[in-house]
Structure formats: C-alpha cells, structure tokens
Design a protein around this motif. Structure first.
Motif, PDB file in Angstrom:
ATOM      1  N   PHE A  16       0.897  -1.159   0.047  1.00 34.03           N
ATOM      2  CA  PHE A  16       0.232  -0.165   0.065  1.00 34.03           C
ATOM      3  C   PHE A  16       0.831   1.264   0.050  1.00 34.03           C
ATOM      4  O   PHE A  16       0.633   2.152  -0.619  1.00 34.03           O
ATOM      5  CB  PHE A  16      -1.007   0.005   1.212  1.00 34.03           C
ATOM      6  CG  PHE A  16      -2.064   0.874   1.267  1.00 34.03           C
ATOM      7  CD1 PHE A  16      -3.021   0.716   0.068  1.00 34.03           C
ATOM      8  CD2 PHE A  16      -2.305   2.160   1.910  1.00 34.03           C
ATOM      9  CE1 PHE A  16      -3.972   1.430   0.024  1.00 34.03           C
ATOM     10  CE2 PHE A  16      -3.306   2.926   1.613  1.00 34.03           C
ATOM     11  CZ  PHE A  16      -4.163   2.716   0.691  1.00 34.03           C
ATOM     12  N   TYR A  86      -3.137  10.035   2.737  1.00 33.76           N
ATOM     13  CA  TYR A  86      -3.120   8.749   3.115  1.00 33.76           C
ATOM     14  C   TYR A  86      -3.247   8.768   4.542  1.00 33.76           C
ATOM     15  O   TYR A  86      -4.013   7.988   5.413  1.00 33.76           O
ATOM     16  CB  TYR A  86      -1.907   7.894   2.571  1.00 33.76           C
ATOM     17  CG  TYR A  86      -2.020   6.515   3.451  1.00 33.76           C
ATOM     18  CD1 TYR A  86      -2.530   5.383   3.166  1.00 33.76           C
ATOM     19  CD2 TYR A  86      -0.890   6.286   4.548  1.00 33.76           C
ATOM     20  CE1 TYR A  86      -2.572   4.272   4.040  1.00 33.76           C
ATOM     21  CE2 TYR A  86      -0.676   5.230   5.322  1.00 33.76           C
ATOM     22  CZ  TYR A  86      -1.511   4.182   4.887  1.00 33.76           C
ATOM     23  OH  TYR A  86      -1.520   2.889   5.478  1.00 33.76           O
ATOM     24  N   LYS A  90      -7.790   8.506   4.522  1.00 30.51           N
ATOM     25  CA  LYS A  90      -7.709   7.447   3.529  1.00 30.51           C
ATOM     26  C   LYS A  90      -9.200   6.574   4.047  1.00 30.51           C
ATOM     27  O   LYS A  90      -9.385   5.959   3.281  1.00 30.51           O
ATOM     28  CB  LYS A  90      -6.646   6.459   4.007  1.00 30.51           C
ATOM     29  CG  LYS A  90      -6.611   5.849   5.615  1.00 30.51           C
ATOM     30  CD  LYS A  90      -5.235   5.111   5.562  1.00 30.51           C
ATOM     31  CE  LYS A  90      -5.343   4.857   7.200  1.00 30.51           C
ATOM     32  NZ  LYS A  90      -4.014   4.689   7.747  1.00 30.51           N
ATOM     33  N   LYS A  91      -9.602   6.898   5.235  1.00 30.69           N
ATOM     34  CA  LYS A  91     -10.732   5.815   5.527  1.00 30.69           C
ATOM     35  C   LYS A  91     -12.260   6.457   5.081  1.00 30.69           C
ATOM     36  O   LYS A  91     -13.100   5.752   5.064  1.00 30.69           O
ATOM     37  CB  LYS A  91     -10.940   5.960   7.421  1.00 30.69           C
ATOM     38  CG  LYS A  91      -9.672   5.174   7.652  1.00 30.69           C
ATOM     39  CD  LYS A  91     -10.018   5.108   9.191  1.00 30.69           C
ATOM     40  CE  LYS A  91      -8.623   4.292   9.750  1.00 30.69           C
ATOM     41  NZ  LYS A  91      -8.586   3.994  11.094  1.00 30.69           N
ATOM     42  N   ASN A 150      -8.278   6.063  -1.519  1.00 32.83           N
ATOM     43  CA  ASN A 150      -9.337   5.552  -0.887  1.00 32.83           C
ATOM     44  C   ASN A 150      -9.869   4.112  -1.702  1.00 32.83           C
ATOM     45  O   ASN A 150     -10.159   3.264  -0.895  1.00 32.83           O
ATOM     46  CB  ASN A 150     -10.589   6.578  -0.950  1.00 32.83           C
ATOM     47  CG  ASN A 150     -11.727   5.997   0.058  1.00 32.83           C
ATOM     48  OD1 ASN A 150     -12.794   5.435  -0.977  1.00 32.83           O
ATOM     49  ND2 ASN A 150     -11.840   6.241   1.144  1.00 32.83           N
ATOM     50  N   TYR A 153      -7.402   1.555  -0.412  1.00 27.37           N
ATOM     51  CA  TYR A 153      -7.694   1.243   0.788  1.00 27.37           C
ATOM     52  C   TYR A 153      -8.723   0.447   1.152  1.00 27.37           C
ATOM     53  O   TYR A 153      -8.784  -0.764   1.941  1.00 27.37           O
ATOM     54  CB  TYR A 153      -7.821   2.492   1.641  1.00 27.37           C
ATOM     55  CG  TYR A 153      -7.857   2.672   3.366  1.00 27.37           C
ATOM     56  CD1 TYR A 153      -6.907   2.084   4.001  1.00 27.37           C
ATOM     57  CD2 TYR A 153      -9.281   2.598   3.731  1.00 27.37           C
ATOM     58  CE1 TYR A 153      -6.857   1.970   5.474  1.00 27.37           C
ATOM     59  CE2 TYR A 153      -9.397   2.464   5.358  1.00 27.37           C
ATOM     60  CZ  TYR A 153      -8.190   1.995   6.064  1.00 27.37           C
ATOM     61  OH  TYR A 153      -8.306   1.853   7.194  1.00 27.37           O
ATOM     62  N   ASN A 157      -9.040  -3.623   2.793  1.00 31.70           N
ATOM     63  CA  ASN A 157      -9.816  -3.893   3.883  1.00 31.70           C
ATOM     64  C   ASN A 157     -10.797  -4.944   3.532  1.00 31.70           C
ATOM     65  O   ASN A 157     -10.752  -5.945   4.443  1.00 31.70           O
ATOM     66  CB  ASN A 157     -10.750  -2.683   4.368  1.00 31.70           C
ATOM     67  CG  ASN A 157      -9.908  -2.000   4.975  1.00 31.70           C
ATOM     68  OD1 ASN A 157      -8.797  -1.962   5.604  1.00 31.70           O
ATOM     69  ND2 ASN A 157     -10.325  -0.679   5.305  1.00 31.70           N
TER      70      ASN A 157
END
Length: 165
Positions: A16, A86, A90-91, A150, A153, A157
């Motif tokens: 990442f 980031y 990022k979330k 994003n 990310y 996940n």
C-alpha cells in the motif's frame, strides 16, 4: 498443492505504501503536465516553472529543461501530498473528500505559499481565467489522489477481511 503452485505463478501485489508513492508521483507529473498545457494554451498565467524560481538561478529555468524539471519536482511534492492524504483521509469514502483536499491545496498554494514564489502574482492580481483553471486543476488533482488512495484502501480492507475468514 495445486493452489500453492498457482499462487507462486502470480506476482505479489504492490504494498500500500508503494501504491501511495506511485499514485502521488504519477498524479503530480500528470497534472503538472496538464497545467503546463493550460499555460501553453493561455488558460492560465502560471507555468510549472514558478516552483524553481525560489531555489534556482539562471535563465535555463524558463526554458524546456526548466519545465521538465519543474514537472518532475511537482511529482516529488505530490508524493508528500499523497502521503498526507493517506495519513489523514484514507478511511473516508467518496470523492467529496478528494474535492475538499484539492480545495485546501489550492488555498494553501495561492494564499499561504504565494509569497514564496516571486513569479506568481498575488491572488487579487490574477485574471479570472487563471483562477478558475487553477482551481479546477487542483480539484481534479485532489479527486485523483483521494479516490485512488481511498479505493485501494477499501479493496485492501475487503481482502484482509476475506483472508481472515
């Protein structure tokens, strides 16, 4: 046994951190090049070479070599901007945060960092074409960085959740 042999044949995915680095570098170089074309076609008064005026002496910085080095330097600075995105955003899902990030970068460059660039007029002295073009480029840059980071990310996940189950 068969699954182990098949997984050996596929390359490992990029980490990442490496993805954020390459996204930032490509984003800076790509949007810096678009900014140069905007200058070339008289959409804006600001050329990418303005970034060199603070550190470099000589007239070569106004030629083609200065333009190329400036665009590469924009890519390097963009890597830092990508890592900041980031670390902070990022979330958050959606492109709205990328738009906001582009607006924040625009405000940072045109209002706070403006005195560092002697070749850049104060904000109030810029024509509307320059302001609108630059604003749009910064928004597009923010969307590119934000959505790319994003998206990766979110994919990471999902893959981690699938691997853990």
């Amino acid at each position: 046994m068969v699954n182990e042999q098949e997984s050996v044949n596929y390359p490992k995915p990029m980490s990442f951190w490496a993805m954020v680095f390459w996204t930032g570098l490509f984003g800076g170089i790509f949007w810096g090049t678009i900014g140069f074309f905007a200058y070339y076609f008289n959409f804006t008064e600001i050329r990418p070479n303005v970034i060199l005026e603070l550190w470099v002496l000589g007239d070569w910085k106004h030629g083609w070599l200065g333009t190329v080095i400036s665009i590469i330097l924009l890519g390097v600075f963009s890597v830092f901007a990508a890592f900041i995105y980031y670390a902070v955003l990022k979330k958050f899902k959606g492109f709205w945060f990328g738009i906001g990030y582009g607006i924040v970068l625009f405000l940072l460059v045109f209002f706070i960092l403006n005195p560092l660039f002697p070749g850049m007029k104060p904000f109030n002295d810029l024509n509307m074409d320059t302001i609108i073009t630059s604003f749009c480029l910064y928004i597009l840059y923010g969307i590119f960085i934000g959505y790319s980071i994003n998206y990766e990310y979110q994919i990471n996940n999902v893959q981690e959740k699938e691997a853990s189950t």
